[in-house]
Design a protein around this motif. Sequence first.
Motif: not given
Ligand code: HMG
Length: 319
Positions: A63, A94-95, A97-98, A101, A126, A155, A190-191, A220, A254
């Motif tokens: 991410v 997430p996308n 780009a990820g 990488n 996201v 989910v 996921g809850d 989860h 987060p």
């Molecule tokens: P965004 O702002 O819509 O993305 O975020 P963007 O496309 O406008 O990009 C913004 C900046 O991020 C850009 O950089 C991109 O290049 C960069 P800048 O031009 O500002 O320098 N970027 C990235 N860099 C590295 N890796 C990437 C990437 N994508 C864009 N993949 C995005 C969209 C999805 C990236 C953002 O919302 C994000 O990273 N969110 C993180 C969400 C996350 O990790 N949440 C926690 C996990 S989910 C969870 O925990 C639930 C789970 O456990 C199940 C449950 O418990 O239910 C799974």
Amino acid sequence: MLPTRLLATRTYSTASNRFRVVEVGARDGLQAEKKFVPTEVKVELIDRLSACGFSTVETTSFVSPKWVPQMADHNEIVKKHKRFNGVSYPVLVPNAAGLKNALATGVVDEIAVFGAASDAFSLKNVNSNVEDSLKKLLEVTKIALDNKIRVRGYVSVVVGCPYSGDVKPEVVARVAETLLEAGCYEVSLGDTIGVGTVKSVGKMLDTVLKSVPANKLAVHFHDTYGQALANVLVSIEKGIRAADSSIAGLGGCPYAKGATGNLATEDLLYFLKGNGFETGVDLEKVVETAKWFNSAAGYDKWSRVGRAISNKMEAAQKC
Ligand code: HMG
Ligand code: MG
């Protein structure tokens, strides 16, 4: 034909006494931690978890580091940890780009994509609503499958959303179906904020199971209100044989206000063993790993079962 490593993950049928525990501590457990855990500690954690007998160890997230700084070392993590035979190492993506990488590292062979069942959560998590995020996930899933990368789906907020409250089980079912149709081998429900109870989780599962078979589902649970094991039990009764958990109950999301730790792996393993399920995971080794992690990372995090077994092991050493 899929390469051998891609066949590592088993799904167990409804009547089986085998149960798959998916260890998510290195990713879900750590992602919300403010203090940066050194990369070498994360790598050793993954290696030690692999040696405990898990068949799936989630390792990190590709991410944006601006959004989740704790996961900024994803490239080093996937390149440095060992790869045990028969163990899958999914990384969260997430996308596109990820995924790009992750593919560039040349070592990732499984990813996890994550959707949500509420627009409000999806927007915070996201930056897209459920529909738009699904479109992106389907694109990511297709590219991954074209590259022979296995895909697991999540989910989030399947019973309650921190921003909009109760979640409709029909939406959960639709998102799960969409992810499976796109080619995910399994979907984990996921809850995220740990608000579910036997009643609400049971109702959600009854709806999802109308269109998705139990052996394509994992659960989860976060343990905010201490209901996670009861929710695992109701999931087992409905035929599900896979659950995610996190060593020492580390965790939180987060973007999920109030989300506390995941269901602790130690508690889940004790519960499963006591109820006649085989997991192939060595509970004492998991407790030793938790003890090592606490000292290596400067933490003092224990689940109830972890603490009890650790005390017992220390007492036995003194005798
Ligand atoms: P965004 O702002 O819509 O993305 O975020 P963007 O496309 O406008 O990009 C913004 C900046 O991020 C850009 O950089 C991109 O290049 C960069 P800048 O031009 O500002 O320098 N970027 C990235 N860099 C590295 N890796 C990437 C990437 N994508 C864009 N993949 C995005 C969209 C999805 C990236 C953002 O919302 C994000 O990273 N969110 C993180 C969400 C996350 O990790 N949440 C926690 C996990 S989910 C969870 O925990 C639930 C789970 O456990 C199940 C449950 O418990 O239910 C799974
Ligand atoms: Mg989670």
